[in-house]
Scaffold this active site. Structure first.
Site, PDB file in Angstrom:
ATOM      1  N   SER C  54       0.844  -1.198   0.000  1.00 42.42           N
ATOM      2  CA  SER C  54       0.000   0.000   0.000  1.00 42.42           C
ATOM      3  C   SER C  54       0.881   1.250   0.000  1.00 42.42           C
ATOM      4  O   SER C  54       2.096   1.169   0.156  1.00 42.42           O
ATOM      5  CB  SER C  54      -0.883   0.026   1.247  1.00 42.42           C
ATOM      6  OG  SER C  54      -1.846  -0.977   1.195  1.00 42.42           O
ATOM      7  N   HIS C  56       0.741   3.647  -2.490  1.00 45.43           N
ATOM      8  CA  HIS C  56       1.074   4.108  -3.840  1.00 45.43           C
ATOM      9  C   HIS C  56      -0.144   4.575  -4.627  1.00 45.43           C
ATOM     10  O   HIS C  56      -0.082   4.658  -5.849  1.00 45.43           O
ATOM     11  CB  HIS C  56       1.751   2.993  -4.631  1.00 45.43           C
ATOM     12  CG  HIS C  56       3.000   2.444  -4.028  1.00 45.43           C
ATOM     13  ND1 HIS C  56       4.114   3.217  -3.826  1.00 45.43           N
ATOM     14  CD2 HIS C  56       3.315   1.202  -3.580  1.00 45.43           C
ATOM     15  CE1 HIS C  56       5.069   2.459  -3.297  1.00 45.43           C
ATOM     16  NE2 HIS C  56       4.607   1.236  -3.135  1.00 45.43           N
ATOM     17  N   HIS C 218      10.266   3.574  -2.816  1.00 46.21           N
ATOM     18  CA  HIS C 218      10.296   3.325  -1.375  1.00 46.21           C
ATOM     19  C   HIS C 218      11.511   3.979  -0.750  1.00 46.21           C
ATOM     20  O   HIS C 218      11.895   3.671   0.371  1.00 46.21           O
ATOM     21  CB  HIS C 218      10.336   1.826  -1.066  1.00 46.21           C
ATOM     22  CG  HIS C 218       9.340   1.026  -1.831  1.00 46.21           C
ATOM     23  ND1 HIS C 218       9.687   0.254  -2.905  1.00 46.21           N
ATOM     24  CD2 HIS C 218       8.009   0.914  -1.681  1.00 46.21           C
ATOM     25  CE1 HIS C 218       8.593  -0.324  -3.391  1.00 46.21           C
ATOM     26  NE2 HIS C 218       7.570   0.062  -2.683  1.00 46.21           N
TER      27      HIS C 218
END
Ligand SMILES: Nc1ncnc2c1ncn2[C@@H]1O[C@H](COP(=O)(O)OP(=O)(O)O)[C@@H](O)[C@H]1O
Ligand SMILES: Nc1ncnc2c1ncn2[C@@H]1O[C@H](COP(=O)(O)OP(=O)(O)O)[C@@H](O)[C@H]1O
Ligand SMILES: [Mg+2]
Ligand SMILES: [Mg+2]
Ligand SMILES: [Mg+2]
Ligand SMILES: [Mg+2]
Lengths: 203, 330, 330, 203
Positions: C54, C56, C218
């Site tokens: 999750s 994004h 990330h």
């Protein structure tokens, strides 16, 4: 006696423009303390616009004042520019079609400007804005007929009104958000008016 | 200043160039700082113009498009456009049926749009004004006319835009715009500021663990500042204040917008939405076409606004009518 | 941690609840952490599933919808979903014509999706895999299979989704997905990190005046870190690297996506787009359907990714085919 | 002699689960230094899943191992959980249908797991992952038939492999991104294996 003509504008305006160039930083700083800090830029850009049309200033005093007003609404959307233009347009309407406007009419032109600016900006006297300074000029210059006397009365009135309002809070424009933090600070719009009037006074 | 830009003084103009280059089928810039529909004004249709400072995309410019607005005048970031630009937008929106000026209640914008209206009168272009003043945090109900316009304007753009697209006359489009504006209430909260490119520094200071309830979209002071609360507590307080100002009763219908001020991601908006939905349904009202996303922003500010728009049959139909722009389509 | 949330451990589940509550006509959650099309699987159509961590949005879950995906398995923020959830997504996407697994090339996801595929084989559900590996900064061309999948996946979702919607068989949908994946190259840059709710601290540290070129979504290390450069210089370098990896020649057509990682506002994307457009046109190529906005994000991270997708007639037709989800419609 | 049975699993697994509860923070910290810091949580959740099915553990050793595998893929999508499940499933296939699996087969079961995990994770020996530790266990336990000897050889092998790899960089998973910064640090996955093996050894 004499009066306001296209030529007298051509003499006075460059002095005002030079003063506005000189005090741009000061006005930005003053406006920065109570708003978005653009007043110096507004006045500088407006002054450059005015400077650029001095060569082609109409002989009709009304049209000459209208040209000044337009110079200010072209360059910026900031309050002061639009209000100044509003005041100038009000005077322009009164002067339209005349080659000379007696100095004795100055007080009433200023009064007309104040009314138009109040209407435009929905501001009231006492809000600690340029309106208070202009209204003080109107009152102080009423009945005067000589340009020197008018200027002396006007500058004295502006100084006085700034002293009077310094200790009060701003109630209009961005400065209003600062509430009591505006106490002790000069209204930037009054300061700009003061610089313009002194520019005409000094020899 | 951590922003992706070139000269800060070119920020707005380069942004508009890029916008028109990316969406040439939607936007055109017929004169500097005026964005109009790519196809030009539709003859016989009432034109709707808006305007205000940059830095709020999709507001204002983004909502130019079929079923929405006809033109927008664009100022520097958070600064009013010039009278000239507003007059220009009005000229480009005019299709012979007059122009509605529909924009947020900010002193400078009002002054300039009024002056532009007067100028256009001299060109025989008829125009009306509807001000958006939906931010309940900016003044109490008895001074509602002093309230600022925030995300609620999107509902007014949508409903008035649909009415105009249906070829209603200026009086009717104006009536619908005013009716929508009257039906909207918004409140915002912010966690972090944004930076105006030309200023180079954040619009306000706030502690690392603080939030401010009621803050305006330019960082205007809000109702209180305190430690950051959980999402549900924030949503509850915002909904309380909205529903106090405009109660919803059993059987009412309303659209609701949960809007990010920019940096707050959709994930967090959906977390808020769960709770917002509950508050509306607890009041017995039904939600119509909820809007969750970025509809009115302050660049990279972190925070959320919630807008309620109470609907009757007329507004609901207009809200659901087709519309499209680069940022939103219905 | 300046985020609007309740218990960080409920972040994903509350987000999914809100998503489905706001868009019940689009999304359904038939089992925990599996989002499928509201209407259920379309009989006889190839199902396309995706999945991943999750944080994004709109990726991954958001792209479930007509002309796009059929189901998604959703992990915690930046963490792979479980094998069970992936298998669940595949079951809900299966309309009797098999399932394509279309997702980003991250070790954990690959492992889990492979394992889920083996499980589904035992249930006689045929499936294929196409990995997105478009990030040119994550490995050199001779190790292209090691590259991470970033925003380019949106093009693959779109083209494969259109092919599946046209009732092509699994082999054909897989071929189109692979072809699109092969036609995409992306690169990212970041200015500030984001915070994973359960971790409570930023994903990386970076100086107040620094940017990092090539950083992953990330916060994976990039190519270089240096002082923040002007927008045009950033765009030029990013385009250089993309065009070196996948040259465009006179007469070529390509779509380009200028994507915000979250906090970077559309104003800055449009400033970038001007320059990106110039680079593509300088190469003699034509731009088809540019995408400027938030298509694949890292919550509130500041930064931008650029993706090039080289098109032939087939891909161009598929890219322009109708599609809709809560975040995008074509 | 004896061997692996459902009962011996019922004796050994609670000890492993208790150890994983106890070392959760340690594993989170080790994984935090080289990854996303969730390894302790993964193992803790997996352990709780295993604990919850001990009452109903099938007598078929294969099915019992399969149940353990499923406990790990249900609770997390993290690499280690899936790899562990992959290894367990590989062993489960070999043991399917048997009530007792001689200890002498342990080395080959571990070898089979390593192969399956290599295939699943596309990792190679030498990458500084749990694979290296498991492969060392396989080698050290080859030919051994007594459970105590096997455990002693296994723990000695894990300690040795961790010493050997400490000075090398990680080449797989999230830790790979840390490059040379991973030199000097233990691989969290090896550490987790070590804790599980020691849990069985201590009396
Ligand atoms: N509503 C108003 N009526 C009269 N004067 C006003 C009003 N609002 C602001 N002013 C004057 O304008 C000055 C600020 O001008 P400016 O910097 O152009 O405003 P802004 O940048 O906020 O648009 C104030 O110092 C005050 O004198
Ligand atoms: N591809 C791989 N093959 C084998 N073992 C791996 C691989 N990737 C990671 N590992 C092992 O898994 C451990 C990390 O597990 P975990 O924390 O679950 O990973 P993540 O959270 O990144 O998914 C590493 O210490 C290493 O021993
Ligand atoms: Mg100002
Ligand atoms: Mg201003
Ligand atoms: Mg981990
Ligand atoms: Mg993990």
């Amino acid at each position: 006696m004499g009066g306001l003509t296209s030529e007298s504008l051509c003499r006075g305006l460059p002095r005002i423009c030079a003063a506005l160039e000189a005090c741009a930083d000061e006005l930005n700083t003053a406006d920065g303390a109570l708003g978005d800090g653009d007043l110096g830029v507004t006045m500088q850009r407006g002054a450059r616009g005015v400077q650029g049309m001095l060569d082609s200033l109409p002989a009709d005093v009304g049209m000459a004042l209208l040209a000044c007003a337009q110079a200010f609404v072209k360059i910026s959307g900031s309050t002061y520019g639009t209000l100044l233009a509003t005041g100038l347009m009000s005077a322009a309407k009164t002067c339209k079609g005349r080659g000379v406007v007696p100095w004795a009419e100055m007080s009433s032109l200023v009064g007309g400007a104040v009314t138009a600016m109040q209407h435009r900006g929905k501001g009231a006297l006492g809000d600690k804005t340029v309106l208070d300074a202009l209204d003080a000029v109107r009152a102080a210059t009423a009945g005067l007929e000589a340009s020197e006397k008018i200027l002396t009365a006007a500058t004295t009135a502006v100084d006085q009104v700034m002293d009077d309002f310094r200790g009060k809070p701003s109630r209009q424009g961005r400065a209003r958000m600062f509430g009591d933090k505006s106490i002790g600070l000069d209204d930037p719009g009054m300061l700009a008016l003061k610089r313009m009037l002194y520019a005409l006074k000094e020899d | 200043m951590k922003k992706i830009l070139n000269d800060p003084f070119d920020y707005v103009d380069e942004m508009l160039d890029g916008l028109c280059a990316a969406h040439p089928e939607t936007y055109a810039q017929p004169e500097t700082r005026v964005i109009a529909r790519a196809g030009g004004a539709k003859q016989g249709k009432v034109g709707i113009v808006t305007g205000g400072g940059s830095g709020h995309l999709p507001v204002f410019t983004g909502y130019v498009g079929p079923g929405l607005l006809d033109a927008a005048a664009i100022g520097d970031v958070f600064a009013s456009p010039t009278v000239e630009q507003m007059a220009g937008a009005m000229r480009h929106a005019h299709g012979g049926a007059g122009v509605l000026r529909l924009y947020g209640n900010y002193g400078g914008d009002v002054m300039n749009f009024d002056m532009a209206g007067e100028m256009l009168e001299m060109e025989d272009i008829q125009s009306t004004t509807v001000l958006l003043a939906d931010d309940v945090a900016s003044a109490p109900p008895n001074e509602a006319e002093k309230r600022r316009g925030v995300a609620g304007m999107v509902y007014a753009f949508k409903c008035a835009g649909a009415k105009a697209e249906a070829m209603a006359d200026l009086a009717e489009v104006t009536r619908v715009a005013q009716k929508t504006a009257d039906a909207c209430r918004s409140i915002g909260m912010a966690l972090t500021p944004c930076t105006v490119p030309q200023a180079g520094k954040p619009t306000f200071q706030i502690g690392d663990d603080e939030m401010e309830m009621g803050m305006g979209i330019h960082g205007e002071p809000g109702i209180w500042r305190d430690k950051l609360k959980p999402a549900d507590a924030i949503a509850d307080e915002m909904m309380d204040r909205l529903l106090t100002d405009m109660p919803l009763a059993k059987g009412d219908r309303a659209s609701v917008m949960v809007n990010s001020l920019g940096a707050t991601p959709p994930e967090e908006l959906y977390i808020m939405y769960r709770r917002v939905k509950r508050a509306i349904e607890n009041a017995g009202a039904a939600i119509v076409m909820p809007l969750v996303g970025r509809y009115a922003t302050s660049m990279e500010m972190t925070g959320v606004t919630i807008t309620l728009c109470k609907l009757d049959d007329e507004l609901e139909t207009l809200l659901k009518a087709p519309a499209s722009c680069a940022f939103w389509s219905v």
